[in-house]
Structure formats: C-alpha cells, structure tokens
Design a protein around this motif. Structure first.
Motif, mmCIF file in Angstrom:
data_model
loop_
_atom_site.group_PDB
_atom_site.id
_atom_site.type_symbol
_atom_site.label_atom_id
_atom_site.label_comp_id
_atom_site.label_asym_id
_atom_site.label_seq_id
_atom_site.Cartn_x
_atom_site.Cartn_y
_atom_site.Cartn_z
ATOM 1 N N ALA A 98 0.821 -1.213 0.000
ATOM 2 C CA ALA A 98 0.000 0.000 0.000
ATOM 3 C C ALA A 98 0.855 1.263 0.000
ATOM 4 N N CYS A 99 2.061 1.180 0.542
ATOM 5 C CA CYS A 99 2.954 2.348 0.613
ATOM 6 C C CYS A 99 4.185 2.160 -0.271
ATOM 7 N N ALA A 100 4.059 1.348 -1.302
ATOM 8 C CA ALA A 100 5.220 1.002 -2.125
ATOM 9 C C ALA A 100 5.841 2.201 -2.815
ATOM 10 N N ASP A 101 5.063 3.259 -3.006
ATOM 11 C CA ASP A 101 5.574 4.440 -3.702
ATOM 12 C C ASP A 101 6.244 5.437 -2.772
ATOM 13 N N LEU A 102 6.129 5.240 -1.453
ATOM 14 C CA LEU A 102 6.674 6.207 -0.498
ATOM 15 C C LEU A 102 8.172 6.000 -0.301
ATOM 16 N N ALA A 103 8.925 7.078 -0.362
ATOM 17 C CA ALA A 103 10.364 7.019 -0.102
ATOM 18 C C ALA A 103 10.596 7.177 1.397
ATOM 19 N N ALA A 153 1.170 1.581 -11.671
ATOM 20 C CA ALA A 153 0.792 0.821 -10.480
ATOM 21 C C ALA A 153 1.076 1.628 -9.220
ATOM 22 N N ALA A 154 2.218 2.306 -9.180
ATOM 23 C CA ALA A 154 2.560 3.128 -8.014
ATOM 24 C C ALA A 154 1.537 4.233 -7.818
ATOM 25 N N ALA A 155 1.152 4.883 -8.897
ATOM 26 C CA ALA A 155 0.161 5.959 -8.802
ATOM 27 C C ALA A 155 -1.190 5.431 -8.341
ATOM 28 N N ALA A 206 14.361 3.177 1.891
ATOM 29 C CA ALA A 206 12.905 3.154 1.981
ATOM 30 C C ALA A 206 12.409 1.719 1.917
ATOM 31 N N GLY A 207 11.176 1.523 2.386
ATOM 32 C CA GLY A 207 10.579 0.200 2.365
ATOM 33 C C GLY A 207 10.135 -0.215 3.749
ATOM 34 N N VAL A 208 9.442 -1.340 3.803
ATOM 35 C CA VAL A 208 8.869 -1.809 5.056
ATOM 36 C C VAL A 208 9.633 -3.036 5.539
ATOM 37 N N ARG A 209 9.984 -3.034 6.804
ATOM 38 C CA ARG A 209 10.663 -4.172 7.397
ATOM 39 C C ARG A 209 10.171 -4.405 8.819
ATOM 40 N N ILE A 210 10.468 -5.573 9.307
ATOM 41 C CA ILE A 210 10.129 -5.958 10.677
ATOM 42 C C ILE A 210 11.416 -6.031 11.468
ATOM 43 N N VAL A 211 11.469 -5.304 12.571
ATOM 44 C CA VAL A 211 12.614 -5.374 13.475
ATOM 45 C C VAL A 211 12.128 -6.039 14.757
#
Length: 351
Positions: free
Chosen positions: A116-121, A200-202, A157-162
């Motif tokens: 859902a947030c793939a376009d966010l830096a 797709a990002a848009a 950027a990107g999503v990770r689990i810590v």
C-alpha cells in the motif's frame, strides 16, 4: 540527509501484546499508552545518542492483533501515508515511521503496508513484543529501541520488521514461533530485479482510504470438498489465495471443483495459487491437477508467502486493477516479494 533538528519520526501504536495488561480474563490491549511510549522514546534517544522529534498516531481501535479485519492493515498504511504527506507539505518531512503492532498478524500488516505504501520514499519499521512492556526480562523495550534506531537511521525506503535483534523484509517475513523472542523469520530471499510500474505506483497511492477488498485464503487439505471451495469464493468475492501443495497442486481436479473455479473466473474473482512449502515455487502446468487451476484462470504465485500473497492481491484490487492487468501485476516481482517469473511463466507485460 535530514539534520538532527529536523528529524521527525511517526510512531503508530496499534495495541497487541506490547501494551497489554491482565484483565482477569487473559491479557487485553490497552489504550492511553502515550506516557509509556514517551518514556521508551527517551530511552531510545539515549541509546542512539541524539534527540528525535516524534509524533504519535493511532488507528480508530486499539486491538489484540488477532482481531484484525480486512481493513485493519490498510488503515495503518493509510495513516502512515497521510502523516508523511502532511509532514512533507509542512516542510519537516518524516525520517521514518515506527509501527507498534501485535505479533499474531504483524507479518500480515507489515506486508500490506509494503504494497500500500510502495511508492513512499520512507523507511517503515514494524515491531511488537512477545511479552508486555514491564515484564521482567521481556522483549518490548529492546524491540522498541532497535526499531526506533532503524527507523531514524536515514536508511533505505521500504517496510521491514525489526524483532528479536533482526531486521527482516516485510514481504518475506513470517511469524515462526509463539514463544521465542526471535519470533519472526524470512527464509525466502528478496526477489531480485523488482520493478514497480509507474502506473501501479500511482494507483496504489490513489487508493488510500478506499474500501478494503474482501480477500482471504483457503488451504488445501486431503478430502477438501468443492462446496468448501465455493464457500471460500463466496466469502472472499474480491480475491482468494489458494494455499496449495508443492508446485501448486490441490484436490480440485474433479468435475464440480472445475465448475466452481470456472464460474469464479467468469465472475471476475481473482484467484492466486501459492505453495505451503518453505522453499520452491508454484508451477501450475507441471502436474495435471495443477494445470486444472491454470486452465480455470488461477494465477501462479511463484514463491510468495501467504502474508505477501494476501497483501499483494488486496492492495492491487483496491487500486482498481482487474482482469489481464491484475494477472500481469500478480505475476510480476514488484517490490521484492517473489522470485522473478521465468519467460514461460510470466503474464503479458504491464507498464
């Protein structure tokens, strides 16, 4: 790089074991947790050796993550997006976001946010705990400090689990233990050569706050009757993930099951097949029973995890994709969530 004076961190508190207390009927999620989080931020600032301006956000409901619904993870992702956009407009952009979440569906929510947030830096870090904050020898404080450090490190950027001393890519992570402090693992490597098409990002960005599609999963087991497959498609009319055996086989080669699958395809219900194996990928045409799925329009999900498969399907459907465009995007490695399709496996290109 962002200067120390301008560093702004968004902390999203969602509930979960991290902030639970004994209710007399088992541990229950607690609200009004701002003071505890502020104390944790002060400790994290001490550890990293610099101050950080931060702000707190919460979803509409603070819950045990086992109570998550179709829209729970999307609400979290939309909060992060809205706060990031507002901060940038105000001239003080976020350096990162830290999401405190229950462990049961943490991998689901983190994967959902990744799409859902793939376009966010923006670095977005999810964490939680196996033991409530304040438990002697517990992991809540350590996980928070580790996640805080990663979210404010001007990293990628990107999503990770810590969690449990490890940093894991959200689109590959799964919860492996209900007891161990290192409860999460990512046994499958990030897919190389990921390319998120501009359109797709848009579309993903434009879908924020749209209704959550009803997407779910059905696991193949010996003797699974066609009426259960039909019920699953009825329950999840916006998309179904089939967790199959091996290379994408399932007990759906009988006449009635074929009728159910073809009827779903005619109604435009997207179905994505994944494997329950820890290693290897789906190749539907390899076996005749898998070819039945492919013939009915089921899309092979390569080596997607269950969490990433559900998240990817839900995010793309919410973004408005359907038919051939949806099939093409489901088959592509967009953000490292799956190994790239071979030339004989891929759908028509979509850019």
């Amino acid at each position: 790089m962002t200067s120390d004076e301008q560093r702004r961190l968004l902390v999203v508190y969602c509930g979960g074991t991290f902030g639970m207390r004994e209710s007399g009927h088992g541990l229950a999620a607690q609200t009004n947790f701002g003071a505890e989080l502020a104390a944790l931020v002060r400790e994290a600032e001490r550890v990293i050796g610099r101050p950080v301006v931060w702000e707190l956000a919460e979803p509409a409901e603070i819950i045990d993550s086992a109570e998550a619904g179709h829209g729970t993870a999307l609400e979290i992702a939309d909060i992060v997006r809205e706060r990031a956009v507002a901060a940038a407009a105000a001239g003080s952009p976020l350096v990162g976001a830290l999401v405190v979440h229950g462990t049961d569906t943490l991998a689901h929510s983190a994967a959902q946010a990744a799409f859902a947030c793939a376009d966010l830096a923006l670095p977005i870090v999810f964490t939680g705990a196996q033991h409530p904050l304040g438990t002697a020898g517990g992991d809540a404080g350590t996980n928070f400090v580790d996640a805080f450090a990663e979210a404010t490190a001007d990293g990628a950027a990107g999503v990770r689990i810590v969690f449990g001393g490890r940093s894991l890519p959200a689109v590959r992570a799964v919860k492996r233990s209900s007891e161990a402090d290192d409860a999460f693992d990512a046994r499958r490597p990030l897919g190389e050569g990921a390319v998120l098409p501009d359109r797709a990002a848009a579309a993903l960005a434009g879908a924020a706050r749209s209704a959550a599609p009803r997407v779910g999963m059905l696991s193949a087991v010996p003797g699974l009757p066609p009426k259960l497959l039909e019920a699953a498609i009825d329950a999840f009319p916006d998309g179904l993930v089939l967790e199959c055996y091996g290379a994408g086989t399932a007990p759906f080669s009988g006449e009635r099951a074929r009728e159910v699958l073809h009827a779903a395809g005619e109604r435009g219900v997207p179905i994505l097949a994944i494997t329950r194996c820890e290693d290897g990928a789906v190749e539907l045409p390899r076996y005749a029973v898998g070819a039945v799925l492919a013939d009915a329009g089921v899309v092979g999900g390569a080596d997607l995890t269950a969490e990433a498969a559900i998240a990817k399907l839900r995010a793309l459907v919410r973004a408005g994709f359907s038919g051939a465009q949806l099939r093409a995007l489901l088959s592509e490695n967009l953000i490292g969530e799956q190994r790239p399709a071979r030339a004989d496996e891929s759908s028509p290109d979509f850019r």
